[in-house]
Write a protein that holds these residues in place. Structure first.
Motif, mmCIF file in Angstrom:
data_model
loop_
_atom_site.group_PDB
_atom_site.id
_atom_site.type_symbol
_atom_site.label_atom_id
_atom_site.label_comp_id
_atom_site.label_asym_id
_atom_site.label_seq_id
_atom_site.Cartn_x
_atom_site.Cartn_y
_atom_site.Cartn_z
ATOM 1 N N ALA A 210 -8.424 2.771 -5.750
ATOM 2 C CA ALA A 210 -9.637 3.182 -6.462
ATOM 3 C C ALA A 210 -10.435 2.012 -7.014
ATOM 4 O O ALA A 210 -11.670 2.075 -7.075
ATOM 5 N N PHE A 211 -9.752 0.912 -7.390
ATOM 6 C CA PHE A 211 -10.450 -0.101 -8.183
ATOM 7 C C PHE A 211 -10.496 -1.493 -7.564
ATOM 8 O O PHE A 211 -11.192 -2.358 -8.097
ATOM 9 N N CYS A 212 -9.787 -1.727 -6.481
ATOM 10 C CA CYS A 212 -9.676 -3.093 -5.967
ATOM 11 C C CYS A 212 -10.428 -3.279 -4.649
ATOM 12 O O CYS A 212 -10.496 -2.373 -3.825
ATOM 13 N N ASP A 213 -10.980 -4.479 -4.483
ATOM 14 C CA ASP A 213 -11.677 -4.808 -3.245
ATOM 15 C C ASP A 213 -10.703 -4.934 -2.088
ATOM 16 O O ASP A 213 -10.981 -4.500 -0.974
ATOM 17 N N ARG A 214 -9.584 -5.589 -2.354
ATOM 18 C CA ARG A 214 -8.554 -5.742 -1.335
ATOM 19 C C ARG A 214 -7.182 -5.564 -1.974
ATOM 20 O O ARG A 214 -7.021 -5.700 -3.184
ATOM 21 N N ILE A 215 -6.201 -5.292 -1.129
ATOM 22 C CA ILE A 215 -4.837 -5.040 -1.580
ATOM 23 C C ILE A 215 -3.893 -5.915 -0.772
ATOM 24 O O ILE A 215 -3.992 -5.980 0.462
ATOM 25 N N ALA A 216 -2.979 -6.598 -1.466
ATOM 26 C CA ALA A 216 -1.898 -7.330 -0.812
ATOM 27 C C ALA A 216 -0.615 -6.547 -1.072
ATOM 28 O O ALA A 216 -0.112 -6.527 -2.204
ATOM 29 N N ILE A 223 4.333 -10.760 1.574
ATOM 30 C CA ILE A 223 3.169 -9.896 1.746
ATOM 31 C C ILE A 223 3.207 -9.341 3.166
ATOM 32 O O ILE A 223 3.201 -10.104 4.134
ATOM 33 N N VAL A 224 3.243 -8.021 3.287
ATOM 34 C CA VAL A 224 3.373 -7.406 4.615
ATOM 35 C C VAL A 224 2.024 -7.028 5.214
ATOM 36 O O VAL A 224 1.899 -6.892 6.432
ATOM 37 N N GLN A 225 1.010 -6.836 4.368
ATOM 38 C CA GLN A 225 -0.327 -6.541 4.882
ATOM 39 C C GLN A 225 -1.352 -6.769 3.782
ATOM 40 O O GLN A 225 -1.107 -6.445 2.619
ATOM 41 N N VAL A 226 -2.485 -7.339 4.156
ATOM 42 C CA VAL A 226 -3.600 -7.545 3.242
ATOM 43 C C VAL A 226 -4.841 -6.923 3.850
ATOM 44 O O VAL A 226 -5.111 -7.099 5.042
ATOM 45 N N GLY A 227 -5.601 -6.205 3.041
ATOM 46 C CA GLY A 227 -6.841 -5.630 3.543
ATOM 47 C C GLY A 227 -7.478 -4.738 2.505
ATOM 48 O O GLY A 227 -7.001 -4.622 1.372
ATOM 49 N N THR A 228 -8.564 -4.100 2.891
ATOM 50 C CA THR A 228 -9.193 -3.126 2.012
ATOM 51 C C THR A 228 -8.314 -1.894 1.903
ATOM 52 O O THR A 228 -7.371 -1.714 2.688
ATOM 53 N N GLY A 229 -8.628 -1.041 0.951
ATOM 54 C CA GLY A 229 -7.882 0.204 0.836
ATOM 55 C C GLY A 229 -7.952 1.022 2.108
ATOM 56 O O GLY A 229 -6.950 1.608 2.547
ATOM 57 N N GLU A 230 -9.126 1.050 2.735
ATOM 58 C CA GLU A 230 -9.282 1.790 3.991
ATOM 59 C C GLU A 230 -8.391 1.210 5.079
ATOM 60 O O GLU A 230 -7.776 1.951 5.855
ATOM 61 N N ASP A 231 -8.306 -0.130 5.137
ATOM 62 C CA ASP A 231 -7.448 -0.769 6.135
ATOM 63 C C ASP A 231 -5.999 -0.314 5.989
ATOM 64 O O ASP A 231 -5.351 0.088 6.962
ATOM 65 N N LEU A 232 -5.484 -0.398 4.769
ATOM 66 C CA LEU A 232 -4.069 -0.110 4.577
ATOM 67 C C LEU A 232 -3.750 1.377 4.693
ATOM 68 O O LEU A 232 -2.663 1.746 5.150
ATOM 69 N N TYR A 233 -4.685 2.227 4.288
ATOM 70 C CA TYR A 233 -4.423 3.663 4.359
ATOM 71 C C TYR A 233 -4.609 4.200 5.777
ATOM 72 O O TYR A 233 -3.785 4.978 6.273
ATOM 73 N N GLU A 234 -5.676 3.789 6.435
ATOM 74 C CA GLU A 234 -6.011 4.346 7.746
ATOM 75 C C GLU A 234 -5.444 3.543 8.907
ATOM 76 O O GLU A 234 -5.254 4.081 10.004
ATOM 77 N N ARG A 235 -5.168 2.246 8.671
ATOM 78 C CA ARG A 235 -4.669 1.395 9.761
ATOM 79 C C ARG A 235 -3.463 0.576 9.295
ATOM 80 O O ARG A 235 -3.438 -0.653 9.414
ATOM 81 N N PRO A 236 -2.436 1.236 8.771
ATOM 82 C CA PRO A 236 -1.236 0.505 8.334
ATOM 83 C C PRO A 236 -0.528 -0.119 9.535
ATOM 84 O O PRO A 236 -0.493 0.465 10.622
ATOM 85 N N PHE A 240 6.417 1.399 6.667
ATOM 86 C CA PHE A 240 6.538 1.089 5.242
ATOM 87 C C PHE A 240 5.173 1.155 4.568
ATOM 88 O O PHE A 240 5.011 1.780 3.522
ATOM 89 N N ALA A 241 4.179 0.496 5.153
ATOM 90 C CA ALA A 241 2.835 0.502 4.574
ATOM 91 C C ALA A 241 2.258 1.918 4.576
ATOM 92 O O ALA A 241 1.648 2.349 3.596
ATOM 93 N N ALA A 242 2.444 2.637 5.669
ATOM 94 C CA ALA A 242 1.903 3.993 5.756
ATOM 95 C C ALA A 242 2.519 4.895 4.695
ATOM 96 O O ALA A 242 1.826 5.654 4.013
#
Length: 355
Positions: A210-216, A223-236, A240-242
Protein backbone atom coordinates in the motif's frame (compact mmCIF):
# COMPACT_ATOMS: atom_id res chain seq x y z
CA UNK A 1 26.32 28.27 -27.09
CA UNK A 2 27.41 27.00 -23.68
CA UNK A 3 27.49 23.25 -23.30
CA UNK A 4 26.74 21.66 -19.94
CA UNK A 5 29.71 20.41 -17.99
CA UNK A 6 30.15 16.65 -18.45
CA UNK A 7 29.94 16.12 -14.68
CA UNK A 8 26.56 17.87 -14.58
CA UNK A 9 25.18 15.37 -17.09
CA UNK A 10 25.99 12.37 -14.93
CA UNK A 11 23.02 10.65 -13.33
CA UNK A 12 22.50 11.36 -9.66
CA UNK A 13 23.98 8.54 -7.56
CA UNK A 14 21.60 6.43 -5.46
CA UNK A 15 20.83 7.83 -2.04
CA UNK A 16 21.70 4.40 -0.62
CA UNK A 17 23.59 1.57 -2.26
CA UNK A 18 24.33 -1.76 -0.61
CA UNK A 19 26.78 -4.07 -2.36
CA UNK A 20 27.44 -7.63 -1.20
CA UNK A 21 26.60 -7.07 2.46
CA UNK A 22 27.37 -10.06 4.67
CA UNK A 23 26.95 -10.54 8.43
CA UNK A 24 27.44 -13.69 10.47
CA UNK A 25 26.57 -14.36 14.11
CA UNK A 26 28.42 -17.52 15.09
CA UNK A 27 27.08 -20.32 12.90
CA UNK A 28 24.20 -18.17 11.60
CA UNK A 29 24.65 -16.32 8.31
CA UNK A 30 22.28 -13.43 9.05
CA UNK A 31 23.03 -11.59 5.80
CA UNK A 32 24.37 -13.27 2.68
CA UNK A 33 25.64 -11.08 -0.19
CA UNK A 34 22.80 -8.55 0.04
CA UNK A 35 22.73 -5.83 -2.61
CA UNK A 36 20.10 -3.10 -2.91
CA UNK A 37 19.74 0.39 -4.38
CA UNK A 38 17.42 3.08 -2.95
CA UNK A 39 17.09 6.30 -4.96
CA UNK A 40 16.38 9.76 -3.57
CA UNK A 41 12.73 10.20 -2.62
CA UNK A 42 11.91 6.49 -2.77
CA UNK A 43 10.11 4.57 -0.05
CA UNK A 44 11.44 1.01 -0.11
CA UNK A 45 10.33 -1.86 2.12
CA UNK A 46 12.50 -4.63 3.50
CA UNK A 47 9.83 -7.30 3.82
CA UNK A 48 10.05 -10.76 5.31
CA UNK A 49 9.32 -13.08 8.20
CA UNK A 50 10.97 -12.71 11.60
CA UNK A 51 14.60 -13.79 11.51
CA UNK A 52 15.09 -13.24 7.77
CA UNK A 53 17.74 -10.54 8.34
CA UNK A 54 15.82 -7.36 7.54
CA UNK A 55 16.41 -5.63 10.90
CA UNK A 56 20.06 -6.67 10.86
CA UNK A 57 20.40 -5.08 7.42
CA UNK A 58 18.78 -1.89 8.68
CA UNK A 59 21.22 -1.78 11.60
CA UNK A 60 24.15 -2.19 9.21
CA UNK A 61 22.89 0.77 7.17
CA UNK A 62 22.51 2.81 10.36
CA UNK A 63 25.97 1.96 11.63
CA UNK A 64 24.61 0.14 14.68
CA UNK A 65 25.94 -3.15 13.33
CA UNK A 66 29.15 -3.83 11.40
CA UNK A 67 29.07 -5.88 8.21
CA UNK A 68 31.59 -8.69 7.73
CA UNK A 69 31.62 -8.06 3.98
CA UNK A 70 30.35 -5.59 1.42
CA UNK A 71 30.00 -1.84 1.13
CA UNK A 72 27.44 0.75 2.23
CA UNK A 73 27.34 3.90 0.10
CA UNK A 74 25.38 7.05 0.83
CA UNK A 75 25.05 9.48 -2.09
CA UNK A 76 27.71 7.51 -3.93
CA UNK A 77 30.31 7.63 -1.15
CA UNK A 78 31.37 4.59 0.91
CA UNK A 79 30.59 4.87 4.62
CA UNK A 80 33.17 3.50 7.00
CA UNK A 81 31.83 0.87 9.41
CA UNK A 82 32.83 3.03 12.37
CA UNK A 83 30.78 6.07 11.34
CA UNK A 84 27.83 6.42 13.79
CA UNK A 85 24.24 7.19 12.67
CA UNK A 86 24.39 10.87 13.64
CA UNK A 87 27.42 11.36 11.40
CA UNK A 88 25.80 9.52 8.47
CA UNK A 89 22.88 11.87 8.11
CA UNK A 90 20.45 9.05 8.91
CA UNK A 91 17.17 9.27 10.81
CA UNK A 92 16.15 6.29 12.94
CA UNK A 93 12.75 5.28 14.23
CA UNK A 94 12.10 2.01 16.03
CA UNK A 95 9.12 0.08 17.40
CA UNK A 96 9.27 1.52 20.91
CA UNK A 97 9.90 5.12 19.69
CA UNK A 98 12.62 5.54 22.40
CA UNK A 99 11.37 8.95 23.55
CA UNK A 100 13.24 10.36 26.54
CA UNK A 101 10.71 10.33 29.40
CA UNK A 102 12.39 13.20 31.31
CA UNK A 103 12.23 15.56 28.31
CA UNK A 104 9.16 17.36 26.99
CA UNK A 105 7.87 16.64 23.51
CA UNK A 106 9.56 19.76 22.18
CA UNK A 107 12.85 18.85 23.87
CA UNK A 108 12.67 15.34 22.42
CA UNK A 109 12.28 16.73 18.92
CA UNK A 110 15.15 19.20 19.47
CA UNK A 111 17.45 16.50 20.81
CA UNK A 112 19.22 15.86 17.49
CA UNK A 113 19.63 19.57 16.79
CA UNK A 114 22.20 20.30 19.49
CA UNK A 115 24.70 21.77 17.08
CA UNK A 116 22.32 24.48 15.87
CA UNK A 117 21.53 27.86 17.41
CA UNK A 118 18.82 27.57 20.05
CA UNK A 119 16.34 29.75 18.15
CA UNK A 120 16.85 27.76 14.95
CA UNK A 121 16.43 24.44 16.77
CA UNK A 122 13.20 25.66 18.37
CA UNK A 123 11.85 26.81 15.01
CA UNK A 124 12.69 23.50 13.31
CA UNK A 125 11.14 21.46 16.13
CA UNK A 126 8.01 23.60 16.12
CA UNK A 127 7.70 23.15 12.38
CA UNK A 128 8.03 19.37 12.56
CA UNK A 129 5.50 19.16 15.40
CA UNK A 130 3.13 21.28 13.32
CA UNK A 131 3.55 18.87 10.42
CA UNK A 132 2.55 15.89 12.56
CA UNK A 133 -0.32 17.78 14.20
CA UNK A 134 1.17 17.98 17.70
CA UNK A 135 2.29 21.60 18.06
CA UNK A 136 -0.10 21.92 21.02
CA UNK A 137 1.73 19.11 22.88
CA UNK A 138 5.21 20.67 22.79
CA UNK A 139 5.33 21.13 26.58
CA UNK A 140 3.83 17.72 27.39
CA UNK A 141 5.84 14.73 28.55
CA UNK A 142 5.91 11.35 26.73
CA UNK A 143 4.04 9.58 29.55
CA UNK A 144 0.95 11.69 28.79
CA UNK A 145 0.84 10.78 25.08
CA UNK A 146 -1.26 8.11 23.42
CA UNK A 147 0.50 5.46 21.33
CA UNK A 148 -0.34 7.27 18.12
CA UNK A 149 0.91 10.58 19.50
CA UNK A 150 4.16 8.99 20.67
CA UNK A 151 4.70 7.58 17.19
CA UNK A 152 4.19 10.98 15.62
CA UNK A 153 6.59 12.66 18.06
CA UNK A 154 9.21 10.02 17.22
CA UNK A 155 8.67 10.75 13.52
CA UNK A 156 9.03 14.50 14.09
CA UNK A 157 12.26 13.90 16.01
CA UNK A 158 13.65 11.64 13.27
CA UNK A 159 12.85 14.20 10.56
CA UNK A 160 14.01 17.30 12.45
CA UNK A 161 17.71 17.13 11.42
CA UNK A 162 16.73 16.71 7.75
CA UNK A 163 18.20 13.20 7.30
CA UNK A 164 19.44 11.97 3.94
CA UNK A 165 17.54 8.75 4.58
CA UNK A 166 15.01 7.70 7.22
CA UNK A 167 15.13 4.14 8.59
CA UNK A 168 11.90 2.74 10.06
CA UNK A 169 11.92 -0.57 11.94
CA UNK A 170 8.36 -1.91 12.36
CA UNK A 171 7.23 1.55 13.56
CA UNK A 172 3.50 0.77 13.69
CA UNK A 173 3.53 -2.69 15.27
CA UNK A 174 2.73 -1.45 18.80
CA UNK A 175 -0.45 0.37 17.78
CA UNK A 176 -3.97 -1.06 17.77
CA UNK A 177 -5.43 -1.62 14.34
CA UNK A 178 -7.64 1.47 14.17
CA UNK A 179 -4.86 3.77 15.38
CA UNK A 180 -2.29 2.04 13.19
CA UNK A 181 -4.28 2.55 9.99
CA UNK A 182 -4.72 6.27 10.65
CA UNK A 183 -1.19 7.00 11.88
CA UNK A 184 0.40 4.92 9.14
CA UNK A 185 -1.48 6.77 6.40
CA UNK A 186 -0.55 10.14 7.97
CA UNK A 187 3.10 9.10 8.31
CA UNK A 188 3.56 8.00 4.72
CA UNK A 189 1.62 11.02 3.52
CA UNK A 190 4.13 13.26 5.31
CA UNK A 191 7.09 11.30 3.95
CA UNK A 192 5.72 11.78 0.43
CA UNK A 193 5.10 15.46 1.05
CA UNK A 194 8.64 16.04 2.30
CA UNK A 195 10.26 13.76 -0.30
CA UNK A 196 12.03 11.82 2.44
CA UNK A 197 13.99 8.80 1.23
CA UNK A 198 12.82 5.94 3.43
CA UNK A 199 13.81 2.35 4.12
CA UNK A 200 11.07 0.51 6.01
CA UNK A 201 11.38 -2.83 7.79
CA UNK A 202 8.05 -4.64 7.96
CA UNK A 203 6.60 -8.16 8.10
CA UNK A 204 3.24 -6.95 6.75
CA UNK A 205 2.84 -7.45 2.98
CA UNK A 206 -0.27 -5.24 2.85
CA UNK A 207 1.69 -2.36 4.40
CA UNK A 208 4.48 -2.79 1.87
CA UNK A 209 2.07 -3.01 -1.06
CA UNK A 210 0.00 0.00 0.00
CA UNK A 211 2.72 2.49 0.89
CA UNK A 212 6.04 1.62 -0.75
CA UNK A 213 7.43 2.36 -4.19
CA UNK A 214 9.40 -0.87 -4.25
CA UNK A 215 9.72 -3.96 -2.08
CA UNK A 216 12.80 -6.06 -1.32
CA UNK A 217 11.52 -9.46 -0.21
CA UNK A 218 13.98 -11.24 2.10
CA UNK A 219 14.42 -14.86 3.07
CA UNK A 220 17.15 -16.48 5.16
CA UNK A 221 19.50 -13.51 4.92
CA UNK A 222 19.10 -12.89 1.19
CA UNK A 223 16.93 -10.71 -1.01
CA UNK A 224 14.93 -13.06 -3.23
CA UNK A 225 13.12 -10.46 -5.33
CA UNK A 226 12.99 -6.68 -5.68
CA UNK A 227 10.31 -4.77 -7.52
CA UNK A 228 7.10 -2.82 -7.31
CA UNK A 229 4.15 -4.26 -5.47
CA UNK A 230 2.60 -5.19 -8.81
CA UNK A 231 5.79 -7.02 -9.81
CA UNK A 232 5.92 -9.16 -6.70
CA UNK A 233 2.19 -9.86 -6.51
CA UNK A 234 1.48 -10.50 -10.20
CA UNK A 235 4.90 -11.75 -11.36
CA UNK A 236 6.53 -13.54 -8.41
CA UNK A 237 9.68 -15.47 -9.29
CA UNK A 238 9.05 -18.25 -6.79
CA UNK A 239 6.28 -19.94 -4.87
CA UNK A 240 7.76 -18.43 -1.71
CA UNK A 241 7.23 -14.92 -3.09
CA UNK A 242 3.77 -15.79 -4.41
CA UNK A 243 2.66 -17.28 -1.09
CA UNK A 244 4.04 -14.36 0.91
CA UNK A 245 1.63 -11.93 -0.73
CA UNK A 246 -1.54 -13.98 -0.51
CA UNK A 247 -3.26 -17.34 -0.70
CA UNK A 248 -2.65 -19.62 -3.66
CA UNK A 249 -4.85 -22.28 -5.20
CA UNK A 250 -2.22 -24.88 -6.18
CA UNK A 251 -2.83 -27.52 -8.84
CA UNK A 252 -0.28 -30.10 -10.07
CA UNK A 253 -0.41 -30.30 -13.87
CA UNK A 254 1.55 -31.56 -16.87
CA UNK A 255 2.29 -29.64 -20.04
CA UNK A 256 0.64 -31.14 -23.12
CA UNK A 257 0.60 -29.31 -26.44
CA UNK A 258 1.48 -26.01 -24.81
CA UNK A 259 -1.37 -26.25 -22.30
CA UNK A 260 -1.76 -27.33 -18.68
CA UNK A 261 -4.67 -29.62 -17.89
CA UNK A 262 -6.17 -28.41 -14.58
CA UNK A 263 -9.47 -28.76 -12.71
CA UNK A 264 -10.34 -25.34 -14.13
CA UNK A 265 -9.72 -26.44 -17.71
CA UNK A 266 -6.79 -26.10 -20.10
CA UNK A 267 -4.55 -23.19 -19.17
CA UNK A 268 -1.65 -21.62 -21.04
CA UNK A 269 1.62 -23.31 -20.05
CA UNK A 270 3.88 -20.34 -20.78
CA UNK A 271 7.45 -21.43 -21.50
CA UNK A 272 7.01 -24.90 -19.98
CA UNK A 273 8.50 -27.68 -22.13
CA UNK A 274 6.35 -30.50 -23.41
CA UNK A 275 5.70 -33.19 -20.78
CA UNK A 276 7.05 -31.08 -17.92
CA UNK A 277 5.39 -31.34 -14.52
CA UNK A 278 4.33 -27.95 -13.24
CA UNK A 279 2.39 -26.38 -10.40
CA UNK A 280 -0.32 -24.10 -11.75
CA UNK A 281 -1.34 -21.55 -9.10
CA UNK A 282 -4.28 -19.17 -8.99
CA UNK A 283 -5.08 -16.31 -6.66
CA UNK A 284 -8.52 -16.77 -5.03
CA UNK A 285 -9.70 -13.51 -6.61
CA UNK A 286 -9.22 -15.17 -10.02
CA UNK A 287 -12.15 -17.49 -9.20
CA UNK A 288 -15.79 -16.45 -9.37
CA UNK A 289 -19.08 -18.20 -8.75
CA UNK A 290 -20.69 -19.23 -12.05
CA UNK A 291 -24.14 -20.22 -13.18
CA UNK A 292 -25.22 -23.60 -11.73
CA UNK A 293 -24.26 -26.46 -14.01
CA UNK A 294 -21.41 -24.58 -15.68
CA UNK A 295 -17.72 -24.24 -14.89
CA UNK A 296 -15.91 -26.37 -12.34
CA UNK A 297 -17.83 -27.93 -9.43
CA UNK A 298 -16.71 -27.18 -5.90
CA UNK A 299 -18.09 -28.23 -2.52
CA UNK A 300 -18.64 -25.70 0.27
CA UNK A 301 -17.05 -26.83 3.53
CA UNK A 302 -17.65 -23.75 5.67
CA UNK A 303 -19.21 -20.30 5.49
CA UNK A 304 -18.08 -17.25 7.47
CA UNK A 305 -20.02 -14.02 7.75
CA UNK A 306 -17.68 -11.00 7.71
CA UNK A 307 -20.09 -8.09 7.56
CA UNK A 308 -19.63 -6.44 4.17
CA UNK A 309 -18.79 -9.83 2.65
CA UNK A 310 -18.88 -13.54 3.36
CA UNK A 311 -16.23 -16.19 2.82
CA UNK A 312 -16.80 -19.71 1.53
CA UNK A 313 -14.23 -22.40 2.17
CA UNK A 314 -14.34 -24.59 -0.91
CA UNK A 315 -12.74 -27.86 -1.96
CA UNK A 316 -12.25 -28.87 -5.60
CA UNK A 317 -11.08 -32.26 -6.85
CA UNK A 318 -7.50 -31.97 -8.10
CA UNK A 319 -6.70 -28.85 -6.04
CA UNK A 320 -4.09 -29.35 -3.33
CA UNK A 321 -6.08 -27.84 -0.45
CA UNK A 322 -9.37 -26.06 0.30
CA UNK A 323 -9.39 -22.35 -0.44
CA UNK A 324 -11.41 -19.32 0.67
CA UNK A 325 -13.59 -17.44 -1.79
CA UNK A 326 -15.01 -13.99 -0.99
CA UNK A 327 -18.69 -13.59 -1.92
CA UNK A 328 -21.54 -11.19 -1.30
CA UNK A 329 -23.08 -11.56 2.16
CA UNK A 330 -26.43 -12.50 0.60
CA UNK A 331 -24.93 -15.41 -1.39
CA UNK A 332 -27.14 -18.40 -0.42
CA UNK A 333 -24.50 -21.16 -0.62
CA UNK A 334 -24.16 -23.12 2.61
CA UNK A 335 -21.87 -25.92 3.89
CA UNK A 336 -22.49 -29.12 1.92
CA UNK A 337 -23.71 -27.29 -1.21
CA UNK A 338 -22.06 -27.74 -4.60
CA UNK A 339 -21.29 -24.50 -6.41
CA UNK A 340 -20.07 -23.79 -9.93
CA UNK A 341 -16.75 -21.96 -10.31
CA UNK A 342 -15.33 -20.04 -13.25
CA UNK A 343 -11.81 -18.77 -13.88
CA UNK A 344 -11.19 -15.05 -14.46
CA UNK A 345 -7.42 -14.78 -14.58
CA UNK A 346 -4.16 -16.35 -15.67
CA UNK A 347 -2.21 -18.84 -13.57
CA UNK A 348 1.19 -18.44 -11.98
CA UNK A 349 3.35 -21.37 -13.09
CA UNK A 350 6.20 -22.86 -11.05
CA UNK A 351 8.40 -25.90 -11.30
CA UNK A 352 7.13 -28.58 -8.94
CA UNK A 353 10.44 -29.12 -7.13
CA UNK A 354 11.31 -25.44 -6.68
CA UNK A 355 10.08 -23.15 -3.90
Amino acid sequence: MTLPDAADARPEPPRLELAGIGRRFGAVQALDQVSLVVRAGEIVALLGDSGCGKSTLLRVVAGLESADAGTVRLDGRPVDAGVPPEARGIGLMFQDYALFPHLTVGENVRFGLGGRPRSEARAIAAGRLEQVGLAHRAESYPATLSGGEGQRVALARALAPGPRILLLDEPFSNLDRRTRDRVRADTFGLLRETGTTTLLVTHDPEEALAFCDRIALMRAGSIVQVGTGEDLYERPRSRFAARFFGDLIEMPARCRGGRLDTPFGLLAAGASPEGADRLACLRPEAIRLAEPGSGTPGRVLRRSYLGARAALEITVDGVSAPFSLAVRPDEPARPGDTVALALHGSPLIFEVDRD
